[in-house]
Design a protein around this motif. Structure first.
Motif, PDB file in Angstrom:
ATOM      1  N   ASP A 179       0.850  -1.184   0.000  1.00  0.00           N
ATOM      2  CA  ASP A 179       0.000   0.000   0.000  1.00  0.00           C
ATOM      3  C   ASP A 179       0.891   1.241   0.000  1.00  0.00           C
ATOM      4  OD1 ASP A 179      -2.609   1.217   0.097  1.00  0.00           O
ATOM      5  OD2 ASP A 179      -2.115   1.850   2.123  1.00  0.00           O
ATOM      6  N   THR A 180       0.475   2.265  -0.730  1.00  0.00           N
ATOM      7  CA  THR A 180       1.250   3.503  -0.837  1.00  0.00           C
ATOM      8  C   THR A 180       0.699   4.543   0.122  1.00  0.00           C
ATOM      9  OG1 THR A 180       1.711   3.060  -3.177  1.00  0.00           O
ATOM     10  CG2 THR A 180       2.064   5.304  -2.403  1.00  0.00           C
ATOM     11  N   VAL A 181       1.571   5.142   0.929  1.00  0.00           N
ATOM     12  CA  VAL A 181       1.156   6.170   1.882  1.00  0.00           C
ATOM     13  C   VAL A 181       1.983   7.429   1.659  1.00  0.00           C
ATOM     14  CG1 VAL A 181       0.502   4.451   3.601  1.00  0.00           C
ATOM     15  CG2 VAL A 181       2.794   5.443   3.669  1.00  0.00           C
ATOM     16  N   ALA A 182       1.416   8.571   2.076  1.00  0.00           N
ATOM     17  CA  ALA A 182       2.125   9.842   1.955  1.00  0.00           C
ATOM     18  C   ALA A 182       3.201   9.948   3.024  1.00  0.00           C
ATOM     19  CB  ALA A 182       1.140  11.008   2.087  1.00  0.00           C
ATOM     20  N   VAL A 183       4.351  10.493   2.655  1.00  0.00           N
ATOM     21  CA  VAL A 183       5.462  10.661   3.586  1.00  0.00           C
ATOM     22  C   VAL A 183       5.244  11.906   4.443  1.00  0.00           C
ATOM     23  CG1 VAL A 183       7.935  11.218   3.746  1.00  0.00           C
ATOM     24  CG2 VAL A 183       7.141   9.436   2.175  1.00  0.00           C
ATOM     25  N   GLU A 184       5.567  11.794   5.713  1.00  0.00           N
ATOM     26  CA  GLU A 184       5.535  12.928   6.632  1.00  0.00           C
ATOM     27  C   GLU A 184       6.886  13.001   7.324  1.00  0.00           C
ATOM     28  OE1 GLU A 184       2.555  14.776  10.007  1.00  0.00           O
ATOM     29  OE2 GLU A 184       2.773  12.609   9.899  1.00  0.00           O
ATOM     30  N   GLU A 185       7.610  14.111   7.149  1.00  0.00           N
ATOM     31  CA  GLU A 185       8.923  14.289   7.743  1.00  0.00           C
ATOM     32  C   GLU A 185       9.054  15.708   8.282  1.00  0.00           C
ATOM     33  OE1 GLU A 185      11.951  13.374   4.917  1.00  0.00           O
ATOM     34  OE2 GLU A 185      11.602  11.204   4.981  1.00  0.00           O
ATOM     35  N   PRO A 186       9.928  15.910   9.268  1.00  0.00           N
ATOM     36  CA  PRO A 186      10.118  17.255   9.821  1.00  0.00           C
ATOM     37  C   PRO A 186      10.965  18.125   8.906  1.00  0.00           C
ATOM     38  CG  PRO A 186      11.626  15.729  10.877  1.00  0.00           C
ATOM     39  CD  PRO A 186      10.735  14.904   9.978  1.00  0.00           C
ATOM     40  N   LEU A 187      10.677  19.401   8.888  1.00  0.00           N
ATOM     41  CA  LEU A 187      11.500  20.393   8.201  1.00  0.00           C
ATOM     42  C   LEU A 187      11.821  21.498   9.195  1.00  0.00           C
ATOM     43  CD1 LEU A 187      12.811  21.521   5.590  1.00  0.00           C
ATOM     44  CD2 LEU A 187      10.666  22.756   5.184  1.00  0.00           C
ATOM     45  N   GLU A 188      13.099  21.617   9.541  1.00  0.00           N
ATOM     46  CA  GLU A 188      13.537  22.680  10.443  1.00  0.00           C
ATOM     47  C   GLU A 188      13.858  23.920   9.625  1.00  0.00           C
ATOM     48  OE1 GLU A 188      17.144  23.733  13.627  1.00  0.00           O
ATOM     49  OE2 GLU A 188      16.868  21.676  12.884  1.00  0.00           O
ATOM     50  N   LEU A 189      13.332  25.044  10.059  1.00  0.00           N
ATOM     51  CA  LEU A 189      13.549  26.310   9.367  1.00  0.00           C
ATOM     52  C   LEU A 189      14.386  27.237  10.232  1.00  0.00           C
ATOM     53  CD1 LEU A 189      13.077  28.465   7.179  1.00  0.00           C
ATOM     54  CD2 LEU A 189      10.878  28.966   8.281  1.00  0.00           C
ATOM     55  N   LYS A 190      15.543  27.629   9.706  1.00  0.00           N
ATOM     56  CA  LYS A 190      16.393  28.610  10.360  1.00  0.00           C
ATOM     57  C   LYS A 190      16.361  29.913   9.571  1.00  0.00           C
ATOM     58  CE  LYS A 190      19.816  25.827  12.853  1.00  0.00           C
ATOM     59  NZ  LYS A 190      21.271  25.599  13.063  1.00  0.00           N
ATOM     60  N   VAL A 191      16.156  31.015  10.268  1.00  0.00           N
ATOM     61  CA  VAL A 191      16.155  32.332   9.640  1.00  0.00           C
ATOM     62  C   VAL A 191      17.247  33.162  10.297  1.00  0.00           C
ATOM     63  CG1 VAL A 191      14.839  34.424   9.187  1.00  0.00           C
ATOM     64  CG2 VAL A 191      13.707  32.191   9.114  1.00  0.00           C
ATOM     65  N   ASN A 192      18.185  33.612   9.490  1.00  0.00           N
ATOM     66  CA  ASN A 192      19.327  34.386  10.015  1.00  0.00           C
ATOM     67  C   ASN A 192      20.008  33.652  11.174  1.00  0.00           C
ATOM     68  OD1 ASN A 192      18.541  36.227   8.117  1.00  0.00           O
ATOM     69  ND2 ASN A 192      18.192  37.908   9.539  1.00  0.00           N
ATOM     70  N   THR A 228      18.919  31.500  13.225  1.00  0.00           N
ATOM     71  CA  THR A 228      18.095  31.182  14.387  1.00  0.00           C
ATOM     72  C   THR A 228      16.963  30.248  13.981  1.00  0.00           C
ATOM     73  OG1 THR A 228      18.535  33.316  15.441  1.00  0.00           O
ATOM     74  CG2 THR A 228      16.597  32.103  16.195  1.00  0.00           C
ATOM     75  N   THR A 229      16.817  29.136  14.702  1.00  0.00           N
ATOM     76  CA  THR A 229      15.724  28.210  14.397  1.00  0.00           C
ATOM     77  C   THR A 229      14.394  28.878  14.713  1.00  0.00           C
ATOM     78  OG1 THR A 229      17.075  26.243  14.822  1.00  0.00           O
ATOM     79  CG2 THR A 229      14.686  25.987  14.941  1.00  0.00           C
ATOM     80  N   ASP A 287      18.447  33.336   4.673  1.00  0.00           N
ATOM     81  CA  ASP A 287      19.064  34.619   4.997  1.00  0.00           C
ATOM     82  C   ASP A 287      18.167  35.719   4.438  1.00  0.00           C
ATOM     83  OD1 ASP A 287      21.269  33.394   6.162  1.00  0.00           O
ATOM     84  OD2 ASP A 287      22.395  33.353   4.283  1.00  0.00           O
ATOM     85  N   LEU A 288      17.672  36.575   5.314  1.00  0.00           N
ATOM     86  CA  LEU A 288      16.844  37.686   4.861  1.00  0.00           C
ATOM     87  C   LEU A 288      17.705  38.757   4.213  1.00  0.00           C
ATOM     88  CD1 LEU A 288      14.405  38.036   7.891  1.00  0.00           C
ATOM     89  CD2 LEU A 288      14.021  36.818   5.731  1.00  0.00           C
ATOM     90  N   ALA A 289      17.132  39.487   3.268  1.00  0.00           N
ATOM     91  CA  ALA A 289      17.865  40.544   2.579  1.00  0.00           C
ATOM     92  C   ALA A 289      18.192  41.677   3.543  1.00  0.00           C
ATOM     93  CB  ALA A 289      17.046  41.063   1.394  1.00  0.00           C
ATOM     94  N   GLU A 290      19.195  42.434   3.188  1.00  0.00           N
ATOM     95  CA  GLU A 290      19.603  43.563   4.015  1.00  0.00           C
ATOM     96  C   GLU A 290      18.441  44.543   4.154  1.00  0.00           C
ATOM     97  OE1 GLU A 290      23.102  47.020   4.146  1.00  0.00           O
ATOM     98  OE2 GLU A 290      23.098  45.483   2.579  1.00  0.00           O
ATOM     99  N   GLY A 291      18.195  44.972   5.365  1.00  0.00           N
ATOM    100  CA  GLY A 291      17.114  45.919   5.619  1.00  0.00           C
ATOM    101  C   GLY A 291      15.805  45.269   6.016  1.00  0.00           C
ATOM    102  N   GLU A 321       9.143  36.663  19.654  1.00  0.00           N
ATOM    103  CA  GLU A 321       7.724  36.305  19.602  1.00  0.00           C
ATOM    104  C   GLU A 321       7.386  35.387  18.441  1.00  0.00           C
ATOM    105  OE1 GLU A 321       8.134  40.136  17.221  1.00  0.00           O
ATOM    106  OE2 GLU A 321       8.997  39.222  19.013  1.00  0.00           O
ATOM    107  N   PHE A 322       8.284  35.314  17.424  1.00  0.00           N
ATOM    108  CA  PHE A 322       8.032  34.460  16.272  1.00  0.00           C
ATOM    109  C   PHE A 322       8.599  33.061  16.450  1.00  0.00           C
ATOM    110  CE2 PHE A 322       7.673  38.659  14.292  1.00  0.00           C
ATOM    111  CZ  PHE A 322       6.518  38.506  13.547  1.00  0.00           C
ATOM    112  N   ILE A 323       9.482  32.874  17.391  1.00  0.00           N
ATOM    113  CA  ILE A 323      10.169  31.596  17.544  1.00  0.00           C
ATOM    114  C   ILE A 323       9.272  30.617  18.277  1.00  0.00           C
ATOM    115  CG2 ILE A 323      12.176  30.421  18.530  1.00  0.00           C
ATOM    116  CD1 ILE A 323      13.702  33.058  18.227  1.00  0.00           C
TER     117      ILE A 323
END
Length: 291
Positions: A28-41, A43-44, A98-102, A109-111
């Motif tokens: 049987d075929t099932v959908a894959v579920e895996e974690p994706l860690e996002l780091k911005v500048n 910082t996780t 990496d966010l653009a300059e500025g 509060e976003f973490i």
């Protein structure tokens, strides 16, 4: 890149009216579920459970929904980083942005200290007032064509390749007001699917989506209406139900919202429909029936 489906040996059970049952073991075929860690500048920011694929679009859509970016130029670079399995192969489960300059970096509060599940969207935003304050693209209301609305779920289904194989994956799609598909994406999480669509549009410089309809294979939750509103969609069409807060946000934002869009019917929770077409003078009048 990780696989989006996996095969498992399963036992299918069929139960008869007399209580006897029969078994059949097969793949049987099932959908894959895996974690994706996002780091911005460096910082996780969060870890989300998703179906691998279109991850760059996913993180662009996610950051846009959070109000951290408004266009593709706000991201200087997005890259996969070393995340390996037991065999030393890259799992592609860690993305650095990496966010653009500025561009203002996300504050504390976003973490998020917990993993965002595939059922959870932008759970940190809890009030309509907060959404309206962050909304960068005011919505321009449209009148929905009912014939177009009822055609959208089937058109979305036609683009769901993984669903045809697994039967267990959500989809989101951006369609023109005439019902033509622009972008269709799939994911184990409905919020991720929406982020992938919005991210794809952002990377194509197609936001705000003032001339598009967001179509979801799921219910219409508050978080999905929020993402649509932030992206400037004038309408959201859902195959399943709408929540109370989703309806309130859609009405406040001026967005058309439908739910239970199945077959020839749908519920209109917010917005307006195009007027019914009038018969022309040359058209044959309705037949008179004598009773």
């Amino acid at each position: 890149m990780g696989r989006i489906t996996r095969n498992f040996a399963v036992t299918r059970v069929s139960v008869g009216a007399d209580g006897r049952y029969f078994t059949d073991t097969r793949a049987d075929t099932v959908a894959v579920e895996e974690p994706l860690e996002l780091k911005v500048n460096n910082t996780t920011l969060t870890t989300t459970m998703r179906t691998p694929g279109d991850d760059i679009e996913l993180i662009h859509g996610f950051l846009h929904g959070e109000g951290l970016i408004s266009s593709r130029v706000d991201v200087a670079e997005a890259r996969y980083c070393a995340g390996t399995d037991e065999q030393g192969q890259n799992t592609y489960n860690l993305l650095e942005v990496d966010l653009a300059e500025g561009v203002k970096a996300p504050g504390p509060e976003f973490i998020r200290s917990v993993t965002t599940t595939s059922a959870c969207g932008v759970c940190g935003s809890t009030s309509i007032e907060q959404i309206m304050d962050k909304q960068a693209h005011p919505i321009e209301p449209v009148e929905l064509d009912p014939q177009v609305v009822i055609s959208l779920p089937e058109k979305l289904r036609e683009g769901q390749k993984a669903f045809k194989r697994t039967g267990g994956i959500h989809a989101a799609g951006a369609f023109t007001l005439d019902g033509e598909p622009v972008v269709i994406r799939e994911d184990i999480g409905r919020h991720n699917a929406a982020d992938k669509v919005i991210g794809a549009l952002l990377l194509q410089d197609r936001l705000p989506a003032r001339d598009l309809i967001l179509v979801m294979s799921s219910r219409a939750s508050f978080e999905l209406v929020q993402k649509a509103a932030m992206a400037g969609f004038p309408a959201l069409v859902a195959v399943s139900a709408a929540s109370s807060l989703a309806v309130e946000l859609a009405r406040e934002a001026g967005m058309a919202l439908t739910g239970f869009t199945r077959g020839e019917r749908f519920n209109l929770y917010s917005g307006a429909l195009k007027p019914v077409k009038q018969l022309s003078e040359s058209a044959c009048p309705p037949a008179h029936l004598d009773v």
